[in-house]
Design an enzyme around this catalytic site. Structure first.
Site, PDB file in Angstrom:
ATOM      1  N   LYS A  13     102.656  45.992 -16.513  1.00 10.39           N
ATOM      2  CA  LYS A  13     102.466  44.740 -15.832  1.00 10.39           C
ATOM      3  C   LYS A  13     101.088  44.136 -16.698  1.00 10.39           C
ATOM      4  CE  LYS A  13      98.968  45.163 -12.604  1.00 10.39           C
ATOM      5  NZ  LYS A  13      97.464  44.653 -12.958  1.00 10.39           N
ATOM      6  N   ASP A 138      99.615  46.134  -5.755  1.00  6.26           N
ATOM      7  CA  ASP A 138     100.518  45.634  -6.560  1.00  6.26           C
ATOM      8  C   ASP A 138     102.024  46.380  -6.541  1.00  6.26           C
ATOM      9  OD1 ASP A 138      98.434  44.496  -7.872  1.00  6.26           O
ATOM     10  OD2 ASP A 138      98.028  45.955  -9.341  1.00  6.26           O
TER      11      ASP A 138
END
Length: 283
Positions: A13, A138
Site C-alpha cells: 500500500k 493498517d
C-alpha cells in the site's frame, strides 16, 4: 472435494497523504491518511492440515515465529472461530520490512482472508477487519481491499477513488522505526482536519517526512533523486519513497535511471487490491 491449498497475493500500500491531528490519551496519534494499493507484493501459500497445528515454514531473520503477524493472525482466527483445523503457510517475500508499504499488515490480512476461505468460516469483512485491528491499525484496510480515507488511528475507513497512476517506488536500505518517528519532539501533531471529500489534491503532505528525512540520510537522498522527475513522497513513516507517472513507459524510464544506485520497483496503483480481485475470481 473442497480446495485444501490456496496461493494468494499480499499487496503493498501507499499513503498518498498523512496528516497527524494530535496525540490521544492512550499514546496513539489521531491521523488522517489516504490509502491506495499497488499491484505488487508478497505471495502466501496455504495448505490445510487436520491436526490444528499452525506452522509458518518461512524463516524471517530477527522475527521469532510466534511474533510474526502471519502466525498471530492465524492463531487469533483459529481461537475466535473455534476452528479445529490447522494450516501450513509459506511466503514468497519481496516487500521490505520497515518500508512503510504495509508488508506485515498486508500479510496478516491475506492470512485472515485466506483462512476464512479455506476453513469455510463464513466471516464477513466487518468481522475480519475488527479482528485485524487487534493486530495492527493498517490491517483493516487490507482486509476490506478498497482504497480509503482513514481516520482515528487509521481504522475508520471511507472508500475513495483516487487516480491510479504508475508509481516508481524507491526502497532505501534502512528500516525506519515507526515508534521512533512518532515520539520525535519535532513531529507535527496539530494539522487541521480535512473535512472535504474526496481529499483535495493539494493535501498530499506527509507530516512524518521532515522528521524521517532529518533522521535518515538514505531516505533524504531518495527523495532528492526522485524529486528531479516528479513530486517525491514518503509512504507511512518510510523508508519507501514514491512518485506517480501517467504511463508505465515513463515510470520504467525513470526507474531505470534511479535503480542503478538505489533499489526500487515500478507498480500500478489500484483502488481494488489484487488480493480481493483474486478472491472474487474464486467465487
Amino acid at each position: 472435494m473442497s480446495v485444501q491449498t490456496l496461493t494468494l497475493p499480499s499487496p503493498a500500500k501507499l499513503n498518498l497523504m498523512l496528516h497527524i491531528l494530535g496525540r490521544r490519551e492512550d499514546g496513539y496519534h489521531e491521523l488522517q491518511t489516504l490509502f491506495q494499493f499497488l499491484d505488487y507484493g508478497d505471495e502466501l501459500t496455504f495448505a490445510v492440515r487436520d491436526d490444528g497445528v499452525i506452522q509458518l515454514h518461512t524463516e524471517f531473520e530477527g522475527v521469532p515465529h510466534d511474533s510474526n503477524l502471519i502466525v498471530k493472525a492465524a492463531k487469533k482466527l483459529q481461537a475466535q472461530s473455534s476452528c479445529p483445523l490447522g494450516i501450513d503457510i509459506w511466503i514468497d517475500k519481496i516487500l521490505p520490512m520497515g518500508g512503510g508499504i504495509g508488508g506485515g499488515s498486508s500479510n496478516a490480512a491475506t492470512t485472515l482472508l485466506g483462512l476464512n476461505h479455506l476453513w469455510r468460516l463464513g466471516w464477513d469483512d466487518d468481522r475480519l477487519a475488527a479482528l485485524g485491528l487487534t493486530l495492527g491499525a493498517d490491517v483493516p484496510v487490507f482486509v476490506r481491499g478498497h482504497a480509503a480515507f482513514a481516520e482515528g488511528v487509521g481504522e475508520k475507513l471511507t472508500p475513495e477513488y483516487p487516480e491510479e497512476p504508475w508509481y516508481v517506488v524507491l526502497v532505501p536500505q534502512v528500516s525506519v522505526s515507526t515508534a521512533e518517528i512518532f515520539s520525535d519532539p519535532l513531529l507535527t501533531r496539530n494539522s487541521p482536519p480535512i473535512k472535504v471529500r474526496p481529499v483535495p489534491k493539494g493535501n498530499s503532505r506527509n507530516d512524518c517526512l521532515p522528521v524521517v528525512a532529518r533522521r535518515y540520510p538514505e531516505v533524504r537522498n531518495a527523495l532528492n533523486l526522485l524529486g528531479k522527475f516528479t513530486e517525491a513522497k514518503l509512504t507511512g513513516t518510510g523508508s519507501c519513497v514514491f512518485g506517480g507517472f501517467p504511463s508505465k513507459a515513463e515510470a520504467d524510464k525513470v526507474s531505470a535511471l534511479l535503480t542503478e544506485t538505489l533499489t526500487g520497483f515500478v507498480a500500478k496503483g489500484s483502488n481494488v487490491s489484487m488480493l480481493h480481485r483474486k478472491l472474487q475470481s474464486l467465487l
